[in-house]
Design a protein around this motif. Structure first.
Motif, short mmCIF file in Angstrom:
data_model
loop_
_atom_site.label_atom_id
_atom_site.label_comp_id
_atom_site.label_asym_id
_atom_site.label_seq_id
_atom_site.Cartn_x
_atom_site.Cartn_y
_atom_site.Cartn_z
N HIS A 182 7.17 -15.31 0.28
CA HIS A 182 6.49 -14.61 1.37
C HIS A 182 6.60 -13.13 1.06
O HIS A 182 7.65 -12.52 1.21
CB HIS A 182 7.14 -14.95 2.70
CG HIS A 182 6.39 -14.50 3.90
ND1 HIS A 182 6.31 -13.17 4.29
CD2 HIS A 182 5.66 -15.20 4.84
CE1 HIS A 182 5.59 -13.07 5.39
NE2 HIS A 182 5.18 -14.28 5.74
N PHE A 183 5.50 -12.54 0.60
CA PHE A 183 5.56 -11.18 0.06
C PHE A 183 5.94 -10.14 1.12
O PHE A 183 6.74 -9.24 0.86
CB PHE A 183 4.24 -10.82 -0.59
CG PHE A 183 4.09 -11.32 -2.00
CD1 PHE A 183 5.03 -12.18 -2.57
CD2 PHE A 183 3.02 -10.93 -2.78
CE1 PHE A 183 4.90 -12.63 -3.87
CE2 PHE A 183 2.88 -11.36 -4.10
CZ PHE A 183 3.82 -12.23 -4.63
N ALA A 184 5.36 -10.23 2.30
CA ALA A 184 5.65 -9.21 3.31
C ALA A 184 7.13 -9.20 3.66
O ALA A 184 7.75 -8.13 3.77
CB ALA A 184 4.81 -9.45 4.56
N ARG A 185 7.72 -10.38 3.80
CA ARG A 185 9.15 -10.44 4.13
C ARG A 185 9.98 -9.95 2.95
O ARG A 185 10.98 -9.25 3.13
CB ARG A 185 9.53 -11.88 4.48
CG ARG A 185 10.89 -12.00 5.16
CD ARG A 185 10.79 -11.55 6.61
NE ARG A 185 12.04 -11.77 7.32
CZ ARG A 185 12.94 -10.82 7.57
NH1 ARG A 185 12.73 -9.59 7.15
NH2 ARG A 185 14.04 -11.09 8.24
N ALA A 186 9.58 -10.31 1.73
CA ALA A 186 10.32 -9.87 0.55
C ALA A 186 10.27 -8.35 0.39
O ALA A 186 11.27 -7.72 0.04
CB ALA A 186 9.78 -10.56 -0.69
N GLY A 201 1.14 -4.12 -9.15
CA GLY A 201 0.60 -2.88 -9.71
C GLY A 201 0.89 -1.64 -8.90
O GLY A 201 0.28 -0.60 -9.16
N GLY A 202 1.79 -1.73 -7.92
CA GLY A 202 2.16 -0.57 -7.13
C GLY A 202 1.61 -0.63 -5.72
O GLY A 202 0.75 -1.45 -5.40
N PRO A 203 2.10 0.27 -4.85
CA PRO A 203 1.69 0.24 -3.43
C PRO A 203 0.19 0.35 -3.22
O PRO A 203 -0.37 -0.26 -2.31
CB PRO A 203 2.42 1.45 -2.84
CG PRO A 203 3.56 1.70 -3.76
CD PRO A 203 3.09 1.33 -5.13
N GLU A 204 -0.48 1.12 -4.08
CA GLU A 204 -1.91 1.33 -3.89
C GLU A 204 -2.72 0.07 -4.15
O GLU A 204 -3.85 -0.08 -3.65
CB GLU A 204 -2.41 2.47 -4.80
CG GLU A 204 -2.32 2.18 -6.29
CD GLU A 204 -0.93 2.26 -6.88
OE1 GLU A 204 -0.76 1.86 -8.06
OE2 GLU A 204 -0.01 2.71 -6.17
N ALA A 205 -2.16 -0.86 -4.93
CA ALA A 205 -2.87 -2.10 -5.24
C ALA A 205 -2.42 -3.28 -4.38
O ALA A 205 -3.10 -4.31 -4.35
CB ALA A 205 -2.67 -2.46 -6.72
N TYR A 206 -1.31 -3.11 -3.69
CA TYR A 206 -0.73 -4.24 -2.94
C TYR A 206 -1.73 -4.85 -1.96
O TYR A 206 -1.90 -6.07 -1.92
CB TYR A 206 0.53 -3.78 -2.20
CG TYR A 206 1.21 -4.87 -1.40
CD1 TYR A 206 2.23 -5.62 -1.97
CD2 TYR A 206 0.81 -5.17 -0.10
CE1 TYR A 206 2.85 -6.63 -1.24
CE2 TYR A 206 1.41 -6.17 0.62
CZ TYR A 206 2.43 -6.91 0.04
OH TYR A 206 3.03 -7.92 0.75
N GLY A 207 -2.39 -4.02 -1.19
CA GLY A 207 -3.25 -4.54 -0.13
C GLY A 207 -4.38 -5.41 -0.62
O GLY A 207 -4.75 -6.39 0.03
N THR A 208 -4.95 -5.08 -1.77
CA THR A 208 -6.10 -5.84 -2.27
C THR A 208 -5.66 -7.04 -3.11
O THR A 208 -6.39 -8.04 -3.16
CB THR A 208 -7.01 -4.95 -3.11
OG1 THR A 208 -6.25 -4.36 -4.18
CG2 THR A 208 -7.62 -3.84 -2.26
N ARG A 209 -4.50 -6.97 -3.76
CA ARG A 209 -4.09 -8.04 -4.67
C ARG A 209 -3.22 -9.10 -4.02
O ARG A 209 -3.14 -10.23 -4.53
CB ARG A 209 -3.37 -7.44 -5.88
CG ARG A 209 -4.32 -6.62 -6.77
CD ARG A 209 -3.60 -5.96 -7.91
NE ARG A 209 -4.56 -5.29 -8.80
CZ ARG A 209 -4.22 -4.51 -9.82
NH1 ARG A 209 -2.93 -4.30 -10.09
NH2 ARG A 209 -5.15 -3.95 -10.56
N ALA A 210 -2.56 -8.78 -2.93
CA ALA A 210 -1.66 -9.75 -2.31
C ALA A 210 -2.38 -11.03 -1.90
O ALA A 210 -1.81 -12.12 -1.98
CB ALA A 210 -0.96 -9.13 -1.11
#
Length: 288
Positions: A182-186, A201-210
């Motif tokens: 669970h990525f958000a909890r991790a 790929g970093g915080p800027e990519a998290y939202g689109t790749r998760a």
């Protein structure tokens, strides 16, 4: 016992076993990390269920499949055929001032796991003919547990994903061991020094790749799934597995959660422990 001391002792025990050479190794691609090790069932049986194993190590290069070889041998001695998958991991300089190598490679880590799982049945037929590729159970530890859950969910990936399958993969089930599920909890808990964010790929990519990488976002799968988790795990805390089970329930799917008391992160893959025997039994419940 102090949690940090417990974890250190458990890690030392898990890593104390001699490496066990595979019976065969086959490539599923051209890169040196695109290989699968095969272990034949030690009891001599034919048509043994095939356990496909994905090692952990926070998706980071220093941790390869070598540390999982005693676990693979343990399962082979329990009558399973084993395919232990290597895949490309993050390497090079630490990310954003951290002290550890970068976690994972996007998209190569996912490319490799998808390609390996697609290739395993044919490779096993050639290199491990005693394996029954009609009875495949997928397992993985820690970051490998994440990859196991992800690989079992490829048929529910967003439309247009290069890894998406048109139908569920032919698996008997998944047994995920202390998975980063669970990525958000991790991310909230800072698991493995921010490895989840690095993987994407970093915080800027998290939202689109998760949405294409987080097992908790890829539910329901319709694949029988069990999570085995140590209550005292300080590497990937129980809260991560619990959040995944809750997400599954919210999606209308039941995920088995086997919680082991007085157990941390590493006993799940340590052949010297009772926890490892529990893992083998959970795999057997799906395989046979």
């Amino acid at each position: 016992m102090d949690p940090a001391a417990r974890d250190a002792a458990e890690e030392a025990s898990a890593f104390s076993h001699p490496a066990v050479a595979p019976d065969a190794t086959a490539a599923y691609g051209d890169h040196p990390d695109q290989v699968v090790d095969f272990y034949a069932p030690r009891d001599g049986r034919d048509r043994a269920p095939l356990v496909v194993a994905l090692h952990g190590g926070a998706w980071r290069a220093p941790y390869d499949r070598g540390h999982l070889t005693p676990f693979a041998d343990f399962l082979a001695r329990r009558g399973f055929a084993i395919a232990s998958v290597e895949y490309r991991r993050g390497g090079g300089l630490p990310h954003q001032g951290g002290t550890a190598p970068v976690a994972g490679r996007w998209p190569e880590t996912f490319d490799d796991v998808a390609a390996a799982l697609d290739a395993v049945p044919e490779l096993a037929a050639a290199h491990l003919p005693r394996a029954d590729t009609g009875r495949i159970v997928l397992t993985g530890h820690s970051a490998g547990g994440h990859l196991a859950l992800w690989a079992a969910a490829r048929h529910v990936l967003p439309a247009g994903s290069p890894w998406r399958l048109p139908a569920p993969p032919p698996l008997r089930g998944v047994v995920a061991l202390a998975p980063i599920a669970h990525f958000a909890r991790a991310v909230e808990l800072g698991v493995c020094g921010g490895a989840v964010t690095e993987l994407l790929g970093g915080p800027e990519a998290y939202g689109t790749r998760a949405a294409s990488a987080d097992p908790a976002a890829l539910l329901p799968t319709g694949i029988a799934t069990t999570v085995v988790q140590g209550r005292e795990d300080v590497v990937v805390p129980y809260a991560v597995a619990d959040a995944y089970a809750e997400a599954a329930a919210g999606a209308g799917e039941t995920v088995g959660l086997t919680l082991l008391e007085e157990t941390g992160h590493f006993p799940l893959i340590d052949p010297a422990t009772d926890a490892c025997a529990v893992v083998a039994e959970e795999i057997a419940q799906l395989a046979w």
